[in-house]
Design a protein around this motif. Structure first.
Motif, PDB file in Angstrom:
ATOM      1  N   MET A   1     -36.455  46.625  62.514  1.00  9.82           N
ATOM      2  CA  MET A   1     -35.972  45.252  62.665  1.00  9.82           C
ATOM      3  C   MET A   1     -34.955  44.842  61.709  1.00  9.82           C
ATOM      4  SD  MET A   1     -37.486  42.857  64.359  1.00  9.82           S
ATOM      5  CE  MET A   1     -37.149  40.985  64.568  1.00  9.82           C
ATOM      6  N   LEU A   2     -35.070  45.423  60.606  1.00 11.01           N
ATOM      7  CA  LEU A   2     -33.798  44.877  59.633  1.00 11.01           C
ATOM      8  C   LEU A   2     -32.724  45.039  60.049  1.00 11.01           C
ATOM      9  CD1 LEU A   2     -33.419  43.709  56.825  1.00 11.01           C
ATOM     10  CD2 LEU A   2     -33.336  46.038  55.889  1.00 11.01           C
ATOM     11  N   PRO A   3     -32.341  46.311  60.384  1.00 11.71           N
ATOM     12  CA  PRO A   3     -30.768  46.578  61.220  1.00 11.71           C
ATOM     13  C   PRO A   3     -30.439  45.423  62.169  1.00 11.71           C
ATOM     14  CG  PRO A   3     -32.156  48.670  61.028  1.00 11.71           C
ATOM     15  CD  PRO A   3     -32.969  47.621  60.715  1.00 11.71           C
ATOM     16  N   ILE A   4     -31.353  44.935  62.954  1.00 16.31           N
ATOM     17  CA  ILE A   4     -30.969  44.069  64.088  1.00 16.31           C
ATOM     18  C   ILE A   4     -30.583  42.760  63.680  1.00 16.31           C
ATOM     19  CG2 ILE A   4     -31.897  42.946  66.252  1.00 16.31           C
ATOM     20  CD1 ILE A   4     -33.454  45.397  66.961  1.00 16.31           C
ATOM     21  N   THR A   5     -31.721  42.280  62.550  1.00 15.14           N
ATOM     22  CA  THR A   5     -31.510  41.034  61.714  1.00 15.14           C
ATOM     23  C   THR A   5     -30.395  40.812  61.185  1.00 15.14           C
ATOM     24  OG1 THR A   5     -34.160  40.985  61.590  1.00 15.14           O
ATOM     25  CG2 THR A   5     -32.600  39.680  59.828  1.00 15.14           C
ATOM     26  N   LEU A   6     -29.858  41.954  60.425  1.00 12.45           N
ATOM     27  CA  LEU A   6     -28.653  42.067  59.602  1.00 12.45           C
ATOM     28  C   LEU A   6     -27.428  41.990  60.873  1.00 12.45           C
ATOM     29  CD1 LEU A   6     -29.268  44.632  57.005  1.00 12.45           C
ATOM     30  CD2 LEU A   6     -28.783  42.173  56.550  1.00 12.45           C
ATOM     31  N   ALA A   7     -27.594  42.480  61.949  1.00 13.12           N
ATOM     32  CA  ALA A   7     -26.430  42.589  62.775  1.00 13.12           C
ATOM     33  C   ALA A   7     -26.349  41.179  63.247  1.00 13.12           C
ATOM     34  CB  ALA A   7     -26.784  43.453  63.935  1.00 13.12           C
ATOM     35  N   VAL A   8     -27.586  40.539  63.667  1.00 14.66           N
ATOM     36  CA  VAL A   8     -27.399  39.165  64.192  1.00 14.66           C
ATOM     37  C   VAL A   8     -26.881  38.137  63.212  1.00 14.66           C
ATOM     38  CG1 VAL A   8     -28.927  37.333  64.902  1.00 14.66           C
ATOM     39  CG2 VAL A   8     -29.447  39.533  65.889  1.00 14.66           C
ATOM     40  N   LEU A   9     -27.235  38.404  61.956  1.00 12.92           N
ATOM     41  CA  LEU A   9     -26.748  37.297  60.972  1.00 12.92           C
ATOM     42  C   LEU A   9     -25.188  37.738  60.748  1.00 12.92           C
ATOM     43  CD1 LEU A   9     -27.087  35.579  58.552  1.00 12.92           C
ATOM     44  CD2 LEU A   9     -27.637  37.537  57.085  1.00 12.92           C
ATOM     45  N   THR A  10     -24.605  39.013  60.776  1.00 10.39           N
ATOM     46  CA  THR A  10     -23.490  39.100  60.757  1.00 10.39           C
ATOM     47  C   THR A  10     -22.635  38.514  61.969  1.00 10.39           C
ATOM     48  OG1 THR A  10     -23.753  41.269  59.700  1.00 10.39           O
ATOM     49  CG2 THR A  10     -21.439  40.989  60.601  1.00 10.39           C
ATOM     50  N   LEU A  11     -23.235  38.670  63.178  1.00  6.45           N
ATOM     51  CA  LEU A  11     -22.434  37.902  64.304  1.00  6.45           C
ATOM     52  C   LEU A  11     -22.513  36.304  64.101  1.00  6.45           C
ATOM     53  CD1 LEU A  11     -21.259  38.052  67.241  1.00  6.45           C
ATOM     54  CD2 LEU A  11     -23.546  38.318  68.063  1.00  6.45           C
ATOM     55  N   MET A  12     -23.739  35.864  63.876  1.00  7.94           N
ATOM     56  CA  MET A  12     -23.719  34.570  63.626  1.00  7.94           C
ATOM     57  C   MET A  12     -22.723  33.855  62.495  1.00  7.94           C
ATOM     58  SD  MET A  12     -25.745  33.425  65.798  1.00  7.94           S
ATOM     59  CE  MET A  12     -25.964  31.586  65.347  1.00  7.94           C
ATOM     60  N   LEU A  13     -22.535  34.757  61.343  1.00 10.61           N
ATOM     61  CA  LEU A  13     -21.649  34.290  60.409  1.00 10.61           C
ATOM     62  C   LEU A  13     -20.144  34.219  61.255  1.00 10.61           C
ATOM     63  CD1 LEU A  13     -22.811  36.007  57.260  1.00 10.61           C
ATOM     64  CD2 LEU A  13     -22.805  33.466  57.647  1.00 10.61           C
ATOM     65  N   TRP A  14     -19.799  35.140  61.715  1.00  7.23           N
ATOM     66  CA  TRP A  14     -18.447  35.471  62.409  1.00  7.23           C
ATOM     67  C   TRP A  14     -18.266  34.284  63.545  1.00  7.23           C
ATOM     68  CZ3 TRP A  14     -14.121  36.682  60.634  1.00  7.23           C
ATOM     69  CH2 TRP A  14     -13.945  37.739  59.873  1.00  7.23           C
ATOM     70  N   GLY A  16     -19.472  31.488  63.352  1.00  8.97           N
ATOM     71  CA  GLY A  16     -19.396  30.139  62.375  1.00  8.97           C
ATOM     72  C   GLY A  16     -18.150  30.207  62.080  1.00  8.97           C
ATOM     73  N   ALA A  17     -17.538  31.360  61.637  1.00  2.00           N
ATOM     74  CA  ALA A  17     -16.275  31.151  60.942  1.00  2.00           C
ATOM     75  C   ALA A  17     -14.927  31.088  62.179  1.00  2.00           C
ATOM     76  CB  ALA A  17     -16.028  32.513  60.200  1.00  2.00           C
ATOM     77  N   LEU A 317     -15.378  42.108  67.485  1.00  4.15           N
ATOM     78  CA  LEU A 317     -14.365  41.354  68.531  1.00  4.15           C
ATOM     79  C   LEU A 317     -13.911  39.977  67.887  1.00  4.15           C
ATOM     80  CD1 LEU A 317     -13.001  41.167  71.063  1.00  4.15           C
ATOM     81  CD2 LEU A 317     -15.093  40.626  72.257  1.00  4.15           C
ATOM     82  N   VAL A 318     -14.984  39.359  67.524  1.00  3.83           N
ATOM     83  CA  VAL A 318     -14.898  37.892  67.152  1.00  3.83           C
ATOM     84  C   VAL A 318     -13.887  37.937  66.009  1.00  3.83           C
ATOM     85  CG1 VAL A 318     -15.953  35.937  66.145  1.00  3.83           C
ATOM     86  CG2 VAL A 318     -17.021  36.955  67.974  1.00  3.83           C
ATOM     87  N   MET A 319     -14.157  38.919  64.916  1.00  2.00           N
ATOM     88  CA  MET A 319     -13.271  38.964  63.707  1.00  2.00           C
ATOM     89  C   MET A 319     -11.729  39.317  64.183  1.00  2.00           C
ATOM     90  SD  MET A 319     -13.631  41.684  60.649  1.00  2.00           S
ATOM     91  CE  MET A 319     -13.642  43.272  61.629  1.00  2.00           C
ATOM     92  N   LEU A 320     -11.476  40.031  65.256  1.00  2.00           N
ATOM     93  CA  LEU A 320     -10.412  40.533  65.356  1.00  2.00           C
ATOM     94  C   LEU A 320      -9.526  39.213  66.372  1.00  2.00           C
ATOM     95  CD1 LEU A 320     -10.629  44.189  66.696  1.00  2.00           C
ATOM     96  CD2 LEU A 320     -10.088  43.308  64.334  1.00  2.00           C
ATOM     97  N   LEU A 321     -10.279  38.383  67.029  1.00  2.00           N
ATOM     98  CA  LEU A 321      -9.777  37.287  67.664  1.00  2.00           C
ATOM     99  C   LEU A 321      -9.406  36.288  66.779  1.00  2.00           C
ATOM    100  CD1 LEU A 321     -12.271  37.257  70.954  1.00  2.00           C
ATOM    101  CD2 LEU A 321      -9.814  37.911  70.682  1.00  2.00           C
ATOM    102  N   VAL A 322     -10.281  36.286  65.620  1.00  2.00           N
ATOM    103  CA  VAL A 322      -9.946  35.171  64.695  1.00  2.00           C
ATOM    104  C   VAL A 322      -8.661  35.490  63.878  1.00  2.00           C
ATOM    105  CG1 VAL A 322     -10.621  34.269  62.311  1.00  2.00           C
ATOM    106  CG2 VAL A 322     -12.477  34.578  64.342  1.00  2.00           C
ATOM    107  N   GLY A 323      -8.629  36.775  63.668  1.00  2.00           N
ATOM    108  CA  GLY A 323      -7.469  37.048  62.909  1.00  2.00           C
ATOM    109  C   GLY A 323      -5.873  36.920  63.902  1.00  2.00           C
ATOM    110  N   ALA A 324      -6.055  37.362  65.224  1.00  3.26           N
ATOM    111  CA  ALA A 324      -5.320  37.048  66.337  1.00  3.26           C
ATOM    112  C   ALA A 324      -4.714  35.690  66.466  1.00  3.26           C
ATOM    113  CB  ALA A 324      -5.216  37.382  67.467  1.00  3.26           C
ATOM    114  N   ASP A 325      -5.789  34.911  66.506  1.00  2.87           N
ATOM    115  CA  ASP A 325      -5.539  33.296  66.828  1.00  2.87           C
ATOM    116  C   ASP A 325      -4.963  32.509  65.729  1.00  2.87           C
ATOM    117  OD1 ASP A 325      -6.108  30.851  68.456  1.00  2.87           O
ATOM    118  OD2 ASP A 325      -7.310  30.297  66.590  1.00  2.87           O
TER     119      ASP A 325
END
Length: 381
Positions: A1-14, A16-17, A317-325
């Motif tokens: 459960m912890l790996p999924i929670t961390l993954a979801v948190l990372t995605l949500m942070l990106w 938001g960024a 994917l979101v991280m790379l799109l943020v950098g490109a944009d």
């Protein structure tokens, strides 16, 4: 459960960024599109720059300054202890253009960084209602200053900074430049600078336009005398006393920032640690955050499975799109921004190098002069 929670948190942070940076940079104005309609009368502007051993590049840059189509200009070039022909080249410009004056500084005043001292001395001679602080290697489009002054007057600003378009050279340098720009935005949030309730502030050495009366009332460069990040802190100083804004200068203000990555590393080593007021915990914490939120998701795509892997892949994917944009909006190549992790590895090396070199040398060495860390730390703003 912890790996999924961390993954979801990372995605949500990106996500938001992406929302914050994407929306924020679109709120910033472009200097190239600002209305250049004249105010009631054009106020005099004094353009000031310091030069030390700039003989190889200064002539082309100064020529673009002299070609500005602003109606009431004076130029003050401060030759800061140059050991090459910089002073002679500046004197030649003075003989050809009556608006151009040169001050030669044979020695550095104790307790000052060379550039800050030179700009302060030049500003003491300025007669303009506005002062534009710039660098000796900046290139301007003819209408750049008219657009800036017209906007500053119309908005009743006291400080207007413009981020120049950075000529990127080779691909690796371009990737590093794009990464630096994104980190600048994430750290300073420049779109919030006009908001008086926000702590965001900033300035750019290439283009810091300040209202002379407020600048002098705040002490000129004296509060910044030992700040290697004087351009950013000048923005903080001016916002503390008035109204400030930062715009994108692509297409009208440009500079070949560094010729290669080696010079980029050397140049940023002197002032990156100053940006966090010489606090090692901030550098270490920042690098740790980069590992967790930038680098770990890349590895986690291969190290996890199922929904955790899917979330990490989406975050990458979101991280790379943020950098490109962000790179595209700053006038750089989008694919350079998409290679954000490569540039971030270099920038983290610079952060750590700046900290270790400064602490090891107990100060910084800039343009042949050593400045003790004890004195640098005392100049807080």
């Amino acid at each position: 459960m912890l790996p999924i929670t961390l993954a979801v948190l990372t995605l949500m942070l990106w996500l938001g960024a992406a929302w914050d940076v994407g929306r924020g940079i679109r709120r910033m104005r472009r200097l190239a599109t600002l209305d250049a309609s004249p105010p009631t009368s054009w106020p005099r502007v004094t353009i000031i720059f310091a030069a030390r051993n700039e003989a190889a590049t200064i002539a082309n840059a100064v020529s673009t300054m002299l070609a500005l189509d602003y109606p009431d200009l004076e130029f003050i070039a401060v030759n800061d202890r140059s050991e090459d022909t910089t002073g002679d080249l500046l004197d030649e410009f003075a003989t050809r253009d009556a608006r151009f004056r040169v001050e030669h500084l044979p020695a550095l005043r104790p307790g000052w960084l060379g550039k800050n001292h030179a700009l302060h001395r030049g500003a003491q001679r300025a007669t303009g209602r506005w002062i534009l602080f710039t660098d000796a290697d900046i290139h301007f489009a003819p209408d750049a200053l008219r657009r800036a002054v017209a906007y500053a007057e119309a908005q009743r600003l006291d400080h207007l900074a413009a981020v120049p378009q950075l000529h990127e050279g080779n691909a690796l340098l371009g990737i590093c430049v794009s990464t630096f720009g994104l980190l600048f935005s994430l750290f300073l949030r420049p779109w919030e600078i006009p908001n008086p309730r926000s702590a965001s502030h900033g300035g750019v050495g290439a283009f810091n336009l300040v209202r002379t009366s407020l600048y002098r009332r705040l002490g000129g460069h004296a509060p910044l005398r030992l700040r290697p990040d004087d351009d950013i802190k000048l923005g903080k100083l001016m916002k503390g006393g008035g109204r400030s804004e930062l715009v994108l200068g692509a297409d009208v203000v440009s500079v070949a920032w560094y010729p290669n990555v080696r010079e980029l590393v050397r140049g940023l080593t002197k002032n990156t640690f100053a940006g966090v007021d010489y606090r090692a915990w901030m550098v270490l914490g920042g690098v740790a955050a980069h590992v967790i939120f930038f680098f770990w998701p890349l590895g986690a795509v291969f190290a996890t499975q199922g929904w955790a892997r899917a979330c990490y892949a989406a975050a990458v994917l979101v991280m790379l799109l943020v950098g490109a944009d962000h790179a595209r909006f700053a006038g750089q190549r989008a694919w350079h921004g998409a290679l954000l992790p490569v540039g971030l590895a270099v920038m983290d090396y610079i952060l750590l190098r700046s900290m270790f070199v400064t602490l090891w040398q107990r100060g910084i060495t800039w343009r042949g002069t050593h400045y003790p860390l004890r004195e640098l730390r005392q100049n807080r703003l």
